[in-house]
Design an enzyme around this catalytic site. Structure first.
Site, PDB file in Angstrom:
ATOM      1  N   GLU A   1      86.864   3.584 -46.763  1.00  0.00           N
ATOM      2  CA  GLU A   1      88.108   4.364 -46.723  1.00  0.00           C
ATOM      3  C   GLU A   1      89.338   3.492 -46.489  1.00  0.00           C
ATOM      4  O   GLU A   1      90.359   3.635 -47.176  1.00  0.00           O
ATOM      5  CB  GLU A   1      87.981   5.413 -45.611  1.00  0.00           C
ATOM      6  CG  GLU A   1      89.243   6.196 -45.344  1.00  0.00           C
ATOM      7  CD  GLU A   1      89.193   6.926 -44.021  1.00  0.00           C
ATOM      8  OE1 GLU A   1      90.129   7.701 -43.757  1.00  0.00           O
ATOM      9  OE2 GLU A   1      88.233   6.711 -43.243  1.00  0.00           O
TER      10      GLU A   1
ATOM     11  N   THR B   1      80.114   2.096 -47.959  1.00  0.00           N
ATOM     12  CA  THR B   1      80.060   2.484 -46.551  1.00  0.00           C
ATOM     13  C   THR B   1      78.694   3.053 -46.250  1.00  0.00           C
ATOM     14  O   THR B   1      78.157   3.845 -47.022  1.00  0.00           O
ATOM     15  CB  THR B   1      81.133   3.525 -46.170  1.00  0.00           C
ATOM     16  OG1 THR B   1      80.856   4.028 -44.857  1.00  0.00           O
ATOM     17  CG2 THR B   1      81.205   4.679 -47.129  1.00  0.00           C
ATOM     18  N   ILE B   2      78.120   2.651 -45.116  1.00  0.00           N
ATOM     19  CA  ILE B   2      76.843   3.230 -44.732  1.00  0.00           C
ATOM     20  C   ILE B   2      77.009   4.696 -44.355  1.00  0.00           C
ATOM     21  O   ILE B   2      76.036   5.447 -44.335  1.00  0.00           O
ATOM     22  CB  ILE B   2      76.179   2.458 -43.575  1.00  0.00           C
ATOM     23  CG1 ILE B   2      76.993   2.578 -42.287  1.00  0.00           C
ATOM     24  CG2 ILE B   2      75.936   1.009 -43.944  1.00  0.00           C
ATOM     25  CD1 ILE B   2      76.261   2.064 -41.054  1.00  0.00           C
ATOM     26  N   ASP B   3      78.241   5.131 -44.059  1.00  0.00           N
ATOM     27  CA  ASP B   3      78.478   6.506 -43.603  1.00  0.00           C
ATOM     28  C   ASP B   3      78.447   7.532 -44.730  1.00  0.00           C
ATOM     29  O   ASP B   3      78.405   8.733 -44.467  1.00  0.00           O
ATOM     30  CB  ASP B   3      79.825   6.602 -42.887  1.00  0.00           C
ATOM     31  CG  ASP B   3      79.847   5.841 -41.576  1.00  0.00           C
ATOM     32  OD1 ASP B   3      78.799   5.792 -40.906  1.00  0.00           O
ATOM     33  OD2 ASP B   3      80.895   5.278 -41.222  1.00  0.00           O
TER      34      ASP B   3
ATOM     35  N   ARG C   1      81.218   8.106 -37.518  1.00  0.00           N
ATOM     36  CA  ARG C   1      82.432   8.373 -36.752  1.00  0.00           C
ATOM     37  C   ARG C   1      82.933   9.795 -36.965  1.00  0.00           C
ATOM     38  O   ARG C   1      83.168  10.551 -36.015  1.00  0.00           O
ATOM     39  CB  ARG C   1      83.516   7.377 -37.163  1.00  0.00           C
ATOM     40  CG  ARG C   1      84.867   7.559 -36.468  1.00  0.00           C
ATOM     41  CD  ARG C   1      85.860   6.526 -36.953  1.00  0.00           C
ATOM     42  NE  ARG C   1      85.444   5.184 -36.595  1.00  0.00           N
ATOM     43  CZ  ARG C   1      85.758   4.585 -35.452  1.00  0.00           C
ATOM     44  NH1 ARG C   1      86.515   5.215 -34.565  1.00  0.00           N
ATOM     45  NH2 ARG C   1      85.336   3.372 -35.196  1.00  0.00           N
TER      46      ARG C   1
ATOM     47  N   GLU D   1      77.444   8.916 -33.465  1.00  0.00           N
ATOM     48  CA  GLU D   1      78.338   8.359 -32.448  1.00  0.00           C
ATOM     49  C   GLU D   1      79.614   9.176 -32.264  1.00  0.00           C
ATOM     50  O   GLU D   1      80.228   9.145 -31.197  1.00  0.00           O
ATOM     51  CB  GLU D   1      78.707   6.920 -32.808  1.00  0.00           C
ATOM     52  CG  GLU D   1      79.462   6.797 -34.124  1.00  0.00           C
ATOM     53  CD  GLU D   1      79.713   5.360 -34.547  1.00  0.00           C
ATOM     54  OE1 GLU D   1      79.446   4.450 -33.742  1.00  0.00           O
ATOM     55  OE2 GLU D   1      80.172   5.165 -35.681  1.00  0.00           O
TER      56      GLU D   1
ATOM     57  N   HIS E   1      74.623  -1.889 -34.922  1.00  0.00           N
ATOM     58  CA  HIS E   1      74.755  -2.715 -36.118  1.00  0.00           C
ATOM     59  C   HIS E   1      73.431  -3.017 -36.802  1.00  0.00           C
ATOM     60  O   HIS E   1      73.423  -3.577 -37.907  1.00  0.00           O
ATOM     61  CB  HIS E   1      75.487  -4.008 -35.762  1.00  0.00           C
ATOM     62  CG  HIS E   1      76.946  -3.796 -35.511  1.00  0.00           C
ATOM     63  ND1 HIS E   1      77.415  -3.326 -34.316  1.00  0.00           N
ATOM     64  CD2 HIS E   1      78.022  -3.953 -36.313  1.00  0.00           C
ATOM     65  CE1 HIS E   1      78.738  -3.215 -34.378  1.00  0.00           C
ATOM     66  NE2 HIS E   1      79.129  -3.593 -35.572  1.00  0.00           N
TER      67      HIS E   1
ATOM     68  N   ARG F   1      73.494  -1.711 -40.179  1.00  0.00           N
ATOM     69  CA  ARG F   1      74.286  -2.418 -41.184  1.00  0.00           C
ATOM     70  C   ARG F   1      73.579  -3.652 -41.742  1.00  0.00           C
ATOM     71  O   ARG F   1      73.870  -4.099 -42.837  1.00  0.00           O
ATOM     72  CB  ARG F   1      75.599  -2.908 -40.560  1.00  0.00           C
ATOM     73  CG  ARG F   1      76.596  -1.838 -40.204  1.00  0.00           C
ATOM     74  CD  ARG F   1      77.927  -2.503 -39.901  1.00  0.00           C
ATOM     75  NE  ARG F   1      78.926  -1.566 -39.471  1.00  0.00           N
ATOM     76  CZ  ARG F   1      79.629  -0.778 -40.284  1.00  0.00           C
ATOM     77  NH1 ARG F   1      79.394  -0.824 -41.572  1.00  0.00           N
ATOM     78  NH2 ARG F   1      80.531   0.043 -39.805  1.00  0.00           N
TER      79      ARG F   1
END
Length: 342
Positions: free
Chosen positions: A103, A126-128, A172, A222, A272, A275
């Site tokens: 983003e 992005t891993i999200d 997040r 998280e 992490h 990641r």
């Protein structure tokens, strides 16, 4: 034609596969010359480069991280940042820039392209999995696989001691990792940022699980928040994009569970680990295809666009469209998982 490539924001598995795809096709089919910019947007701001050619990308497909390095540098917040980028691109005779990021990185690319005339092509990373306009981002599948394996392992130790184990995963503002890994790993409670949770309800689910002689596993993103509380922060510091450092909701929740139920609870924060390491087969496939299509965007001079996955097709969408809003978990998807809670 000389093309610049950078990777910005948090690292994730598959970044090197994109770089390899861009360079291999760009050199072999279009005869392009490539230059890599070090550490995200810091590279073009400071003119810090490395040569990218076919020997440089040989063998990097299965490697995690990024051979170019990354950072959360925001040139929009640096004095003269945009001017320095434009000056360095001109000095290096770079005619196009492939920005691989999430983003924040792509938000900068959108403004550079739309407002300042810098020819940018975006690749979603992005891993999200929270970038809109694409069904999946690379890195997500690997992160889910890592989290699922961790949850599988937590089940056995939780049952050995008949205690609650809370697994905190990344996420997040979007709970995609928590939802996918929690469902795949057989978690008894899944908590995501999109749905504020009731600690009393969580404890009721946990008590119900113990009555069935099983040890509960709680997966929490998280960024998840209790209905009458706030986001739990690691500290009050912010990065150059204004993001606070998260982590701590798992520990907070474990203490609440112990206080309210009297059952022993422990927390595992994957952090992490999600990641790092080698990308999954799907992420290698997706990242490679994104790289191939990104260099086609450059060839067509179709700047201000991001490559995106729609079904099994790779399409082009405006970068600004992809970064205008986050892709969050649909309440209906979360409701599906609820049948396994408790």
């Amino acid at each position: 034609m000389r093309v610049g490539v950078l990777t910005g924001g948090g690292d994730c598995p598959g970044l090197n596969a994109v770089i390899r795809g861009v360079v291999r096709k760009g050199v072999q089919e279009y005869g392009y010359d490539f230059v890599g910019f070090r550490d995200g947007w810091r590279g073009p701001m400071e003119g810090d480069t490395v040569r990218l050619d076919i020997p440089a990308v040989r063998g990097i497909l299965p490697r995690g991280g990024t051979i170019l390095g990354s950072s959360r540098t925001n040139p929009l917040k640096q004095e003269g940042g945009i001017r320095r980028i434009k000056d360095n691109l001109a000095k290096l005779e770079v005619e196009a820039l492939v920005a691989i990021g999430g983003e924040d990185t792509l938000g900068v690319a959108a403004r550079l392209s739309d407002e300042y005339g810098v020819p940018c092509v975006g690749v979603p990373k992005t891993i999200d999995n929270d970038l809109s306009a694409t069904d999946y981002t690379f890195g997500f599948d690997t992160a889910v696989g890592i989290a699922t394996e961790a949850i599988d392992r937590l089940h056995t130790t939780a049952e050995s001691h008949m205690r609650v184990l809370v697994c905190e995963v990344m996420g997040r503002h979007a709970g995609w990792i928590a939802l996918h890994s929690g469902l795949a790993g057989g978690a008894n409670v899944i908590l995501i940022p999109e749905q504020r949770f009731d600690p009393d309800q969580v404890c009721a689910w946990i008590t119900s699980r113990f009555k069935a002689s099983y040890a509960p596993i709680v997966v929490v993103a998280e960024g998840a928040m209790p209905k009458d509380g706030e986001m739990v922060l690691k500290d009050a510091s912010r990065d150059s994009f204004g993001h606070v450092r998260l982590s701590g909701i798992g520990e907070w929740l474990a203490k609440e569970i112990e206080r309210r139920t009297g059952k022993e609870a422990r927390t595992t924060v994957l952090g992490h680990i999600q990641r790092g390491g080698t990308p999954s087969a799907f992420d290698r496939w997706l990242a490679t295809r994104f790289g191939l299509h990104a260099v086609d965007c450059v060839r067509d001079r179709d700047f201000g666009k991001m490559v995106a996955l729609r079904g099994t097709d790779v399409v082009r969408v405006p970068i600004a469209e992809a970064t205008a809003r986050l892709k969050t978990v649909d309440p209906a998807l979360y409701q599906e998982a609820g049948v396994f809670f408790g």
